[in-house]
Design a protein around this motif. Sequence first.
Motif, short mmCIF file in Angstrom:
data_model
loop_
_atom_site.label_atom_id
_atom_site.label_comp_id
_atom_site.label_asym_id
_atom_site.label_seq_id
_atom_site.Cartn_x
_atom_site.Cartn_y
_atom_site.Cartn_z
N ARG A 390 -20.17 22.40 31.72
CA ARG A 390 -19.49 21.13 31.44
C ARG A 390 -18.32 21.34 30.49
O ARG A 390 -18.41 22.08 29.51
CB ARG A 390 -20.46 20.11 30.85
CG ARG A 390 -19.78 18.82 30.37
CD ARG A 390 -20.76 17.74 30.01
NE ARG A 390 -21.37 17.17 31.21
CZ ARG A 390 -22.21 16.13 31.20
NH1 ARG A 390 -22.56 15.58 30.05
NH2 ARG A 390 -22.70 15.67 32.32
N ASP A 413 -18.06 20.77 35.79
CA ASP A 413 -18.09 19.32 35.62
C ASP A 413 -17.14 19.00 34.47
O ASP A 413 -17.48 19.21 33.30
CB ASP A 413 -19.51 18.86 35.31
CG ASP A 413 -19.60 17.36 35.03
OD1 ASP A 413 -18.70 16.61 35.47
OD2 ASP A 413 -20.57 16.94 34.36
N ARG A 437 -13.97 13.71 36.07
CA ARG A 437 -14.51 12.36 35.86
C ARG A 437 -13.89 11.83 34.56
O ARG A 437 -13.59 12.60 33.65
CB ARG A 437 -16.03 12.39 35.75
CG ARG A 437 -16.71 12.88 37.03
CD ARG A 437 -18.22 12.65 36.98
NE ARG A 437 -18.87 13.49 35.98
CZ ARG A 437 -20.03 13.17 35.38
NH1 ARG A 437 -20.61 12.02 35.64
NH2 ARG A 437 -20.57 14.00 34.50
N THR A 458 -23.72 18.51 24.65
CA THR A 458 -24.13 19.07 25.94
C THR A 458 -22.99 19.82 26.64
O THR A 458 -23.14 20.22 27.79
CB THR A 458 -24.63 17.95 26.87
OG1 THR A 458 -23.55 17.03 27.15
CG2 THR A 458 -25.78 17.18 26.25
N HIS A 725 -15.71 6.56 35.12
CA HIS A 725 -17.06 7.10 35.05
C HIS A 725 -17.68 6.92 33.67
O HIS A 725 -18.67 7.59 33.33
CB HIS A 725 -17.03 8.59 35.42
CG HIS A 725 -16.39 8.86 36.74
ND1 HIS A 725 -15.06 9.22 36.86
CD2 HIS A 725 -16.88 8.77 38.00
CE1 HIS A 725 -14.77 9.38 38.14
NE2 HIS A 725 -15.84 9.11 38.85
N ALA A 728 -21.52 6.02 33.73
CA ALA A 728 -22.38 7.11 34.20
C ALA A 728 -22.44 8.25 33.20
O ALA A 728 -23.51 8.83 32.95
CB ALA A 728 -21.87 7.61 35.55
N ILE A 729 -21.30 8.58 32.59
CA ILE A 729 -21.26 9.68 31.63
C ILE A 729 -22.08 9.36 30.40
O ILE A 729 -22.84 10.20 29.89
CB ILE A 729 -19.80 10.01 31.25
CG1 ILE A 729 -19.06 10.62 32.46
CG2 ILE A 729 -19.74 10.95 30.06
CD1 ILE A 729 -17.56 10.73 32.27
N ARG A 731 -24.61 7.33 30.19
CA ARG A 731 -26.04 7.34 30.53
C ARG A 731 -26.58 8.77 30.53
O ARG A 731 -27.67 9.03 30.02
CB ARG A 731 -26.26 6.68 31.89
CG ARG A 731 -26.05 5.17 31.89
CD ARG A 731 -26.59 4.55 33.17
NE ARG A 731 -26.13 3.17 33.32
CZ ARG A 731 -25.16 2.78 34.14
NH1 ARG A 731 -24.55 3.68 34.91
NH2 ARG A 731 -24.81 1.52 34.22
N THR A 732 -25.80 9.70 31.11
CA THR A 732 -26.27 11.09 31.14
C THR A 732 -26.26 11.71 29.74
O THR A 732 -26.93 12.71 29.51
CB THR A 732 -25.42 11.95 32.08
OG1 THR A 732 -24.05 11.91 31.66
CG2 THR A 732 -25.51 11.44 33.52
N ALA A 733 -25.49 11.11 28.81
CA ALA A 733 -25.49 11.59 27.42
C ALA A 733 -26.66 11.01 26.62
O ALA A 733 -26.81 11.32 25.44
CB ALA A 733 -24.17 11.23 26.74
N GLY A 734 -27.45 10.15 27.27
CA GLY A 734 -28.66 9.64 26.62
C GLY A 734 -28.56 8.23 26.10
O GLY A 734 -29.52 7.73 25.49
#
Length: 764
Positions: A390, A413, A437, A458, A725, A728-729, A731-734
């Motif tokens: 990433r 990514d 993104r 991350t 995005h 979505a980003i 959410r994936t970061a927690g």
Amino acid sequence: MSALEGVRVLDLSTGIAGPVVSMLLGDFGADVIRIDGPAPDPQSDHPGYAVWHRNKKSVRVDPARHSDLEWLAASVAGADVVVLGDGATLSDWGHSVEEAGRANAELVTLRLPAYVDGHSAWAGGESNDLLAGFAGMAMRQSSISGGPVASMSPFLSYIHALWAATCAVAALIERTVSGLGQVVTVTGMHSVLQANVSSFNTSPAAPDPPTAIGVMGRHPSYRQFLCADGKWLALGALGSKFEERLLRALGLERVLEDERIGGVTARMALPENFAWVTEIIESAVALRTRAEMLELVESIGIPCGPMNSREEWFDGEVVRSIGMRATVQDPARGAVDMVGIPIVLTRTPGAVRTPAPPPGADDGMPPWPAKEPKPGLPPRYVPGPLNGFRVLNMGTFVASPYAGMLLSELGADVLKVEPLTGDPNRLMSYAVNRGMRSIAIDLSTEAGQKVFHRLAETADIAMDAMRPGVMKKFSIDYATLSALNPRIVTQSMSAYGEGGEYAHRPGVDMVIQAESGMMSSWGGDDVPVANTIAINDVATSAMSTLLSLLGLYERQQSGVGQRTWNSLAATSTFLQMEHMVHFEGSPVPPVGHQDYRGHHPLRRYYEAADGWLGIDVHTFDDETAESRLRESGLVGDGDLATGLRDSIASLPLADALQRLARAGVPSAKVRPVSEVLRDPELLESEAFHIRLQDDGTSFMQTGRYAGFSRTQRRGPMVPPGNGEHTRAILRTAGLSDSEVDKSIEQRTVFAGGPVAHALPISYR
């Protein structure tokens, strides 16, 4: 330690691109062995040879000697990377060498076809000028007459090398995950695509833009100007903010108020407005001395700079302050001053350690120990060698976002981190934002910085293009990020690098072209010539990609990240490396002129009765080529240059090319961009992708940038809308949905929709 310590590279290439690939790898600690043949290298007398082959060993291999081939096979069995030139394969060296390559499961084989894989458009191998002509670059250059223009330095060969080295390191990074090597193919056409990302972003139905517009380009305020004292400077007033500031500072509000402009400064570059707007701005600048103009423009924050010679640049403060001048003691040449290392890894830096070795200087050295056989590892097929890594890309405008796109092309990514209002150059940079993104964050607030910190925890790489000190102001500098994530690699790009009095100055491609001597050397005694391609931007994008991947590869070995940086100034020096080599008796570098066709009768462009062609003799001596031409009857007993010009001018293009081929002289047709875009072979190889605009019409974009035998990413990439995005980003970061909603409501972040698909107005 250097970043590539322990990596073994076997260079079987000739020319420029392959040797510069292994030079770049050797600069960062790779153990590089150059294979010399029994015959002298045709480039050995070229000043650039001293740079291209530094930090290497040399072993002579005679294909007719069985013992030499045994040594070569053993070395291939122990190598990490093998570099192959145009059309070459390991099988060219015999069955034992080929088998050694197959048995070495860790081997990264880097192939460098001169044009496209499996097809040569000309005889004689790699050629910067034949590639530029056949692939449309020479005819895209702004000029007086509208014909093809030759470049002063082999820019395409250097970009070919730079991007190929990047792809090789990407394959080495993938090997740290899979344990396996692969075949990587980077062609000359890939280098053209990398350099022309915006030029090939065009409608296939549109005619070629006129190029007979003069040597200063097609933008009225982003160009070079002659001042009242006869001195030249370059202005970087690009984009509505800078364009409007310049007009008001010069007292030219009437341009903004003119109904043809209507307050929209981008309309100044339209063909119907370009001439009259340019005349008005030129007249205003011509009333002031260069010193007065520089003081005025600097006071309003617009990038600007004086026109320098190459010598002034190489001897000057900027090059010294960023370490771009190195000296080595060469056994054949004495003390040699040359360009230094163009990218900086602060913990594992590169270095110019040794001079170019004489051929065979290391004959008799033992081959590397063979790699241990792999225990039947299953192959890993993923979309791109960087799949699973990433990247955070905070760049704006062209060079830094384009680096993000290149990493996306390699499978990473990549998150484009934008201000709430978006990248200010979005409309003009559609092509370079693809594949990423987007998340929009207000980094000026503590809440926004905390969001970024969550992402950085991350991430593998964080890239920025802010002036030194800005990252610390926003609490997103390396010290802060590495405390959160010790494995992160940060990469910072700026105009003038770190250190010295220029470090905090803004700079852009056009200004760096002027300051570094690119323009004055190309123009010679005529007016300075600006490269129509944003050459420093696109090359620095590849340089940034290589830099970040070197840091990532080293991180994969050590487990620890580091801070890295590079600059447009260093790239501009790198792109002129063969003309910035000084030693006792070194030749005076050539200079050009407007509508420059080449500096030698056997290395230049010629006009035939119905088109243009290029000739480039470099794989054998000029005397042999001249003899062949005279024997063929193409030229008589008189002056070679005059004879070739007159003979070719009297022939149809096809006939002239046929007669040159019969004489064994490498030559190729010079094509306009429109013809290149319609080439079925290039379309079949995915050099271009066809996309739809929102109005239903189609347009072309650059396509595949490299080939990977096991980890090829496929399919076209599209740019994101600002903040498209964000949800979505996060959410994936927690972050929970409620936390995301709160961040949007408080204007910490912005969530937007898809980008509008429409071609921008070209500024180059």
